[in-house]
Design a protein around this motif. Structure first.
Motif, PDB file in Angstrom:
ATOM      1  N   ARG A   1    -139.259 -47.149   2.504  1.00 33.65           N
ATOM      2  CA  ARG A   1    -140.318 -46.248   2.962  1.00 33.65           C
ATOM      3  C   ARG A   1    -140.763 -46.662   4.359  1.00 33.65           C
TER       4      ARG A   1
ATOM      5  N   THR B   1    -140.183 -56.319  -3.865  1.00 34.86           N
ATOM      6  CA  THR B   1    -140.527 -55.355  -2.819  1.00 34.86           C
ATOM      7  C   THR B   1    -141.624 -55.933  -1.942  1.00 34.86           C
TER       8      THR B   1
ATOM      9  N   GLU C   1    -141.893 -50.334   3.774  1.00 32.15           N
ATOM     10  CA  GLU C   1    -141.627 -50.949   2.478  1.00 32.15           C
ATOM     11  C   GLU C   1    -140.168 -51.354   2.416  1.00 32.15           C
TER      12      GLU C   1
ATOM     13  N   ASP D   1    -150.003 -50.047  -2.068  1.00 34.26           N
ATOM     14  CA  ASP D   1    -149.090 -48.939  -2.344  1.00 34.26           C
ATOM     15  C   ASP D   1    -149.077 -48.022  -1.139  1.00 34.26           C
ATOM     16  N   LEU D   2    -147.952 -47.347  -0.938  1.00 30.51           N
ATOM     17  CA  LEU D   2    -147.871 -46.318   0.090  1.00 30.51           C
ATOM     18  C   LEU D   2    -148.015 -44.949  -0.556  1.00 30.51           C
TER      19      LEU D   2
ATOM     20  N   ILE E   1    -144.379 -54.687   1.201  1.00 30.49           N
ATOM     21  CA  ILE E   1    -144.992 -53.687   2.064  1.00 30.49           C
ATOM     22  C   ILE E   1    -145.557 -54.403   3.273  1.00 30.49           C
TER      23      ILE E   1
ATOM     24  N   THR F   1    -146.374 -58.477  -1.529  1.00 32.18           N
ATOM     25  CA  THR F   1    -145.109 -58.697  -2.227  1.00 32.18           C
ATOM     26  C   THR F   1    -145.308 -58.471  -3.717  1.00 32.18           C
TER      27      THR F   1
END
Length: 462
Positions: A59, A99, A91, A208-209, A101, A125
């Motif tokens: 992302r 993951t 992301e 979160d995105l 961001i 993370t």
């Protein structure tokens, strides 16, 4: 077998592959043992072998990049190496499942499928069970995850903090042999002194995105009528048939908002004394995603009793149940004259001063996800660019539209102002001008917001 001086052989390889010069004394050039070009060729091949893919970009949101750096794209594989982001978010998904961001400005290094480093900026993370042992290095220490979610910040001077949001992280400050375990809701600055635990602060990180929005419903008041006391809803899929906006005056002697020229066609001017607009649509409830976008003109002579509110709905009866967008009038909360969204008592305040008698396009995005609150799930945009938060206060977002004290949509009137004897912080009414109001039941991305800015319409669904 043909032999050459090792230095000459290395130089030939280096010229072919643009390798750096060998370190002084690193390769013998004297009368000692000779190394064949075949041996050094093998060394070149080993040094230049393709590195395995460790992660991928999944992302990118509202990002800008340093000059001269190649711009990453969604889906691009990442091998060991550094990348930088000036503004916005990216992301990264590692092949083992972790993951990350990143929030710009940031400098991040991929080191392997279970290994990375943060040299500058903020990162969150998230590590599933299959990626336990994921390691994140920083200037002041090493973090080893044992199945968790944590945020890390690294300042320009190398100062480093870790905030464990869930699970546990093994933290080893630089120069220390023993690791310290930090558990959920614990944090610690990593310094040269003994590590000291503090309370974790999730508000400093975006966890979160915004989800990708497909088909959306929206309200749209263009304020192009130029006469009368009603502005029709030009949107679709949201609010019908209760979405007409009615121009009001709180006092019987007032005339209500005035029709003026706007950024696209007409607009409304509010006097800051008794003008407002109301609508029978109750707003978007709970923690459901939303975007509110509009053009606003704030006078240079703006006073601190004229900032509340550009648009709102909900109630102030309980924490988190209001949704009010304003020009910040409260210096104790943050810089005056900036875009503000409040949910009582939490808020987010931007950095761009809007008090210049010019039209500015503003958007407030709230997206669903885990733990939706003002610290982690709200983004501000001004003139199509991400407006970094100057100040935040965390409250969970749970907008009430069904309670007995819940208000339907107001434009230009403070949500707290119910009667003429009410004394409210920030004043009862907004002074300035508003045009092209959109309320969308989805979290729009930057491309969609820029479409509203440039073309006054949402882009077609892809």
């Amino acid at each position: 077998m043909t032999t050459r001086s090792p230095v000459k052989c290395w130089r030939a390889c280096a010229r072919a592959h643009r390798l750096p010069r060998p370190p002084a004394g690193g390769i013998s050039a004297g009368p000692g043992p000779r190394v064949s070009c075949y041996a050094l060729g093998a060394l070149c091949f080993w040094a230049l072998r393709p590195r395995p893919v460790a992660a991928r970009v999944v992302r990118i949101e509202s990002a800008t990049w340093p000059a001269g750096q190649s711009v990453p794209s969604v889906g691009e594989p990442l091998r060991a190496g550094r990348l930088r982001i000036q503004r916005g978010f990216m992301e990264i998904a590692f092949v083992r499942g972790a993951t990350v961001i990143l929030e710009g400005p940031a400098e991040f290094e991929v080191r392997g499928p279970l290994h990375a480093a943060l040299h500058l900026g903020r990162a969150v993370t998230r590590v599933p069970p299959g990626a336990r042992g994921f390691t994140l290095d920083g200037p002041r220490g090493r973090l080893v995850d044992v199945g968790t979610e944590f945020g890390v910040s690294v300042g320009a001077a190398g100062d480093m903090e870790v905030h464990v949001l869930e699970g546990m992280v093994e933290t080893t400050p630089r120069g220390e042999k023993e690791s310290v375990q930090l558990r959920g809701n614990q944090a610690a600055p990593l310094t040269d002194r003994r590590l000291e635990r503090i309370a974790a602060d999730a508000s400093g990180f975006v966890t979160d995105l915004p989800p990708k929005s497909e088909a959306v419903g929206y309200l749209h008041w263009a304020f192009d009528e130029g006469r009368g006391n009603v502005s029709l809803n030009l949107g679709a899929g949201l609010g019908e048939p209760h979405a007409a906006a009615t121009l009001r005056s709180f006092s019987q002697a007032g005339e209500g908002p005035q029709w003026i020229a706007g950024q696209f066609g007409g607009a409304l001017a509010f006097d800051g004394h008794d003008d407002f607009v109301e609508c029978d649509f109750p707003g978007i409830p709970g923690a459901q995603p939303r975007t509110v976008a509009f053009w606003v003109k704030v006078p240079r002579t703006f006073q601190t009793n004229e900032g509340y509110a550009i648009l709102n709905w909900g109630t102030l009866s309980s924490p988190g149940t209001a949704w009010q967008i304003s020009i910040n009038p409260d210096a104790a909360s943050g810089p005056i004259g900036r875009l503000r969204v409040g949910v009582h008592p939490g808020f987010v305040i931007g950095t761009i001063d809007l008090r210049d008698d010019r039209w500015h396009h503003c958007a407030v995005v709230m997206y669903g996800g885990r733990r939706p609150d003002t610290g982690t799930h709200v983004l501000l945009y001004v003139d199509g660019e991400l407006d970094p938060a100057a100040r935040k206060k965390v409250s969970q977002i749970d907008t009430d539209i069904g309670g007995t004290s819940a208000r339907r949509i107001w434009i230009g009137r403070n949500l707290a102002y119910r009667a003429k004897w009410s004394v409210v912080q920030g004043g009862p009414f907004f002074r300035g001008a508003v045009d092209e109001v959109f309320i969308v039941n989805a979290a729009l991305n930057q491309e969609q917001i820029r479409s509203l800015l440039k073309y006054n319409r949402l882009p077609p669904a892809s």
